[in-house]
Scaffold this motif. Structure first.
Motif, PDB file in Angstrom:
ATOM      1  N   ALA A   1      48.321  42.559  27.394  1.00 35.89           N
ATOM      2  CA  ALA A   1      49.103  41.324  27.583  1.00 35.89           C
ATOM      3  C   ALA A   1      48.220  40.171  28.056  1.00 35.89           C
ATOM      4  N   GLY A   2      46.975  40.484  28.428  1.00 38.67           N
ATOM      5  CA  GLY A   2      46.059  39.415  28.815  1.00 38.67           C
ATOM      6  C   GLY A   2      45.502  39.508  30.223  1.00 38.67           C
ATOM      7  N   ALA A   3      45.903  40.552  30.970  1.00 35.90           N
ATOM      8  CA  ALA A   3      45.353  40.713  32.321  1.00 35.90           C
ATOM      9  C   ALA A   3      43.925  41.250  32.236  1.00 35.90           C
ATOM     10  N   GLU A   4      43.070  40.798  33.160  1.00 38.16           N
ATOM     11  CA  GLU A   4      41.764  41.441  33.305  1.00 38.16           C
ATOM     12  C   GLU A   4      41.955  42.666  34.178  1.00 38.16           C
ATOM     13  N   VAL A   5      41.248  43.745  33.867  1.00 38.46           N
ATOM     14  CA  VAL A   5      41.393  44.978  34.628  1.00 38.46           C
ATOM     15  C   VAL A   5      40.013  45.435  35.096  1.00 38.46           C
ATOM     16  N   LEU A   6      39.923  45.792  36.395  1.00 40.36           N
ATOM     17  CA  LEU A   6      38.671  46.345  36.926  1.00 40.36           C
ATOM     18  C   LEU A   6      38.981  47.631  37.681  1.00 40.36           C
ATOM     19  N   THR A   7      38.318  48.722  37.326  1.00 38.13           N
ATOM     20  CA  THR A   7      38.484  49.956  38.085  1.00 38.13           C
ATOM     21  C   THR A   7      37.277  50.154  38.999  1.00 38.13           C
ATOM     22  N   LYS A   8      37.364  51.167  39.862  1.00 41.29           N
ATOM     23  CA  LYS A   8      36.358  51.398  40.919  1.00 41.29           C
ATOM     24  C   LYS A   8      36.101  50.097  41.672  1.00 41.29           C
TER      25      LYS A   8
ATOM     26  N   LEU B   1      39.676  36.497  48.470  1.00 40.98           N
ATOM     27  CA  LEU B   1      39.763  37.953  48.492  1.00 40.98           C
ATOM     28  C   LEU B   1      38.379  38.542  48.242  1.00 40.98           C
ATOM     29  N   GLY B   2      37.921  39.356  49.195  1.00 43.20           N
ATOM     30  CA  GLY B   2      36.650  40.050  49.007  1.00 43.20           C
ATOM     31  C   GLY B   2      36.895  41.335  48.236  1.00 43.20           C
ATOM     32  N   ILE B   3      36.126  41.564  47.188  1.00 43.74           N
ATOM     33  CA  ILE B   3      36.274  42.828  46.454  1.00 43.74           C
ATOM     34  C   ILE B   3      34.918  43.524  46.360  1.00 43.74           C
ATOM     35  N   ARG B   4      34.964  44.839  46.274  1.00 46.27           N
ATOM     36  CA  ARG B   4      33.743  45.610  46.013  1.00 46.27           C
ATOM     37  C   ARG B   4      33.974  46.307  44.686  1.00 46.27           C
ATOM     38  N   SER B   5      33.244  45.844  43.666  1.00 46.25           N
ATOM     39  CA  SER B   5      33.451  46.348  42.318  1.00 46.25           C
ATOM     40  C   SER B   5      32.232  47.148  41.901  1.00 46.25           C
ATOM     41  N   MET B   6      32.423  48.432  41.649  1.00 45.03           N
ATOM     42  CA  MET B   6      31.315  49.342  41.327  1.00 45.03           C
ATOM     43  C   MET B   6      30.175  49.162  42.334  1.00 45.03           C
TER      44      MET B   6
ATOM     45  N   ASN C   1      42.311  53.526  61.217  1.00 44.86           N
ATOM     46  CA  ASN C   1      41.781  54.318  60.100  1.00 44.86           C
ATOM     47  C   ASN C   1      41.890  53.537  58.803  1.00 44.86           C
ATOM     48  N   GLU C   2      41.157  53.993  57.827  1.00 51.04           N
ATOM     49  CA  GLU C   2      41.096  53.286  56.561  1.00 51.04           C
ATOM     50  C   GLU C   2      40.616  54.255  55.497  1.00 51.04           C
ATOM     51  N   LEU C   3      41.197  54.142  54.307  1.00 52.26           N
ATOM     52  CA  LEU C   3      40.773  55.005  53.208  1.00 52.26           C
ATOM     53  C   LEU C   3      39.857  54.196  52.300  1.00 52.26           C
ATOM     54  N   VAL C   4      38.580  54.506  52.357  1.00 50.20           N
ATOM     55  CA  VAL C   4      37.617  53.811  51.510  1.00 50.20           C
ATOM     56  C   VAL C   4      37.428  54.672  50.263  1.00 50.20           C
ATOM     57  N   GLU C   5      38.142  54.297  49.218  1.00 53.57           N
ATOM     58  CA  GLU C   5      38.245  55.137  48.040  1.00 53.57           C
ATOM     59  C   GLU C   5      38.693  56.546  48.431  1.00 53.57           C
ATOM     60  N   THR C   6      37.800  57.499  48.467  1.00 54.50           N
ATOM     61  CA  THR C   6      38.256  58.847  48.826  1.00 54.50           C
ATOM     62  C   THR C   6      37.734  59.280  50.198  1.00 54.50           C
ATOM     63  N   TYR C   7      37.215  58.326  50.964  1.00 54.89           N
ATOM     64  CA  TYR C   7      36.602  58.664  52.251  1.00 54.89           C
ATOM     65  C   TYR C   7      37.430  58.087  53.397  1.00 54.89           C
ATOM     66  N   LEU C   8      37.958  58.969  54.241  1.00 51.58           N
ATOM     67  CA  LEU C   8      38.766  58.514  55.368  1.00 51.58           C
ATOM     68  C   LEU C   8      37.868  58.122  56.536  1.00 51.58           C
TER      69      LEU C   8
ATOM     70  N   GLU D   1      41.751  48.267  40.678  1.00 53.78           N
ATOM     71  CA  GLU D   1      42.117  49.621  41.075  1.00 53.78           C
ATOM     72  C   GLU D   1      40.919  50.255  41.765  1.00 53.78           C
ATOM     73  N   LYS D   2      41.151  50.779  42.967  1.00 52.31           N
ATOM     74  CA  LYS D   2      40.001  51.281  43.724  1.00 52.31           C
ATOM     75  C   LYS D   2      39.437  52.577  43.161  1.00 52.31           C
ATOM     76  N   ARG D   3      40.282  53.361  42.514  1.00 48.78           N
ATOM     77  CA  ARG D   3      39.787  54.599  41.914  1.00 48.78           C
ATOM     78  C   ARG D   3      38.973  54.303  40.661  1.00 48.78           C
ATOM     79  N   GLN D   4      38.101  55.235  40.348  1.00 57.23           N
ATOM     80  CA  GLN D   4      37.358  55.012  39.103  1.00 57.23           C
ATOM     81  C   GLN D   4      38.186  55.358  37.875  1.00 57.23           C
ATOM     82  N   GLU D   5      39.236  56.172  38.066  1.00 58.00           N
ATOM     83  CA  GLU D   5      40.124  56.469  36.946  1.00 58.00           C
ATOM     84  C   GLU D   5      41.540  56.074  37.339  1.00 58.00           C
ATOM     85  N   ILE D   6      42.166  55.240  36.547  1.00 53.67           N
ATOM     86  CA  ILE D   6      43.560  54.873  36.815  1.00 53.67           C
ATOM     87  C   ILE D   6      44.438  56.116  36.632  1.00 53.67           C
TER      88      ILE D   6
END
Lengths: 390, 59
Positions: A112-119, A134-139, B26-33, A33-38
């Protein structure tokens, strides 16, 4: 070997249901989840029909803000149509507290067994030897993960769809531009949802009031950019000024709701889309929570079958398309056509229709049903809509 | 030169503008457009869609 069987991008109701289903089927699944808070910020009016909702989750007072028994609709000149549940006490809908509900669903996936990462955002996607990198940016830290399947539950702005080559771009008559205020110190009945229709209020959309408990309510608007001369906020502010001048706004919610109807396909090699990313929202009501949860479940089941067969090709994943299409896809197609007819109605037609219909019972909260009842009053419109009534 | 500008004080980072952009500009990078000016054609789709009137074409 890949790092995961499935990576789910986005922890809204669709993504969390997908991750939960995959985990229950014994897959190695990561939910990001890209947000820091789900659950925050919400982009939703939070209404759901009771019956279908309860097929997925046991209702819990922690995230049910209101139970709805009635709906009132107003035409541009103020004629009212009231819909009530057949029997008293038989609530037809819930207004959720999405912040809590979304978090609850993500926790169900985690338990249920899923790993979860926020931000944690997905930032790139490439197919490689039948699987996905898949490239991810985590924190803030970049890393690459390999997975057999990506489930894109990444919302109206889905990047997974674009990376996968599934064109879901919305035209200006395929989206509702929405603003909503959580308001307090206003008068309303806490068991009733309210709708104001017509171009005067909301060109190509409607204004709603959904109670959240006894003391506050979501007051929001959706307008269609192809029909509105001004931004959504302008129309909502005018409505609030005229109808709730003394109310206080304690939260602002903003969003775009797809009203495109069913897309041709929500799959590509290694990829399935669910919820807003797949434009699964209803073209008339804009409701999307239940369809997203259904789609998440179906994508999860399909993923487990694909992993068992070792086949992640588009042609295998097509069975997910068939599953959502056979379930709610037909309704999306039908409601899109119905919406196109409704958009042609001018305000005086709405006034005349509303005046003629008055109050009626409902078994289930359904704006579509109401639309059909309205059109039955007008033979010319009835002819226009014959295909929907058969 | 004309370009698309984001009023960051108005933007609610809802992503509606991204859903209507067929140029992937455009792209939404978290909260930054983010706006990619090299891809943007100033077609106005996002400007008309923004619920908050946060986008405009400026000189």
């Amino acid at each position: 070997m890949t790092d995961y069987d499935v990576i789910v991008v986005g922890a809204g109701p669709g993504g969390s249901m997908a991750a939960k289903t995959c985990a229950e089927k014994g897959l190695d699944v990561l939910l990001i989840e890209k947000r820091q808070e789900i659950g925050v910020p919400v982009r939703c009016a939070e209404g759901v029909g009771r019956k279908e909702f309860e097929e997925f989750v046991e209702p819990d007072e922690k995230w049910i803000a209101s139970e709805i028994e009635n709906a009132e609709l107003y035409s541009p000149s103020g004629h009212r149509v009231k819909l009530s549940a057949d029997q008293a006490g038989n609530e037809v809908g819930y207004v959720l507290e999405r912040k809590i509900f979304d978090r609850h669903l993500a926790m169900l996936a985690g338990r249920a067994g899923a790993e979860v990462l926020t931000k944690t955002s997905a930032v790139s996607m490439e197919r490689e030897n039948g699987s996905v990198r898949l490239g991810i940016r985590s924190m803030g830290e970049f890393q690459e993960l390999t997975t057999k399947i990506v489930i894109g539950a990444d919302g109206v702005e889905s990047r997974v769809a674009k990376w996968a080559g599934i064109d879901t771009t919305l035209r200006l008559n395929e989206i509702e531009s929405c603003v909503q205020y959580l308001m307090t110190d206003i008068d309303f009945d806490p068991t009733t949802t309210y709708f104001w229709v017509g171009r005067k209020y909301a060109p190509g959309g409607y204004i709603w009031l959904f109670p959240k408990g006894d003391n506050s309510a979501n007051v929001g608007i959706g307008v269609m950019p192809s029909m509105a001369d001004k931004p959504a906020k302008y129309y909502l502010d005018r409505f609030v000024r005229e109808n709730f001048p003394d109310g206080e706004i304690v939260e602002v919610v903003i969003g775009g709701v797809p009203v495109k109807g069913a897309i041709d396909t929500a799959v590509a090699d290694n990829v399935m889309l669910v919820g807003d990313a797949a434009r699964h929202t209803d073209p008339i009501t804009g409701g999307g929570i239940i369809n997203a949860m259904k789609a998440g479940y179906k994508a999860g089941i399909t993923a487990s079958e694909a992993v068992e067969k070792g086949d992640y090709s588009e042609s295998f994943l097509k069975r997910y398309d068939r599953r959502w299409m056979d379930d709610f896809g037909q309704t999306l197609i039908r409601n899109r056509k119905l919406q196109e007819k409704m958009l042609k109605l001018d305000d005086s037609t709405f006034d005349r229709l509303f005046k003629g219909i008055g109050d009626m019972p409902i078994g289930e909260m359904s704006v579509k049903r109401l639309a059909l009842e309205l059109f039955k009053k007008e033979p010319k419109l009835l002819w226009d809509l014959r295909e929907f009534l058969l | 030169m004309k370009r698309l500008a984001v009023n960051r004080y108005k933007c609610g980072y809802c992503g509606a503008c991204i859903a209507v952009c067929k140029f992937n500009a455009n792209e939404l990078v978290e909260t930054y457009l983010e706006i990619y000016e090299d891809k943007c054609t100033l077609c106005m789709a996002c400007v008309k869609t923004c619920p908050m009137n946060a986008l405009e074409v400026v000189e």
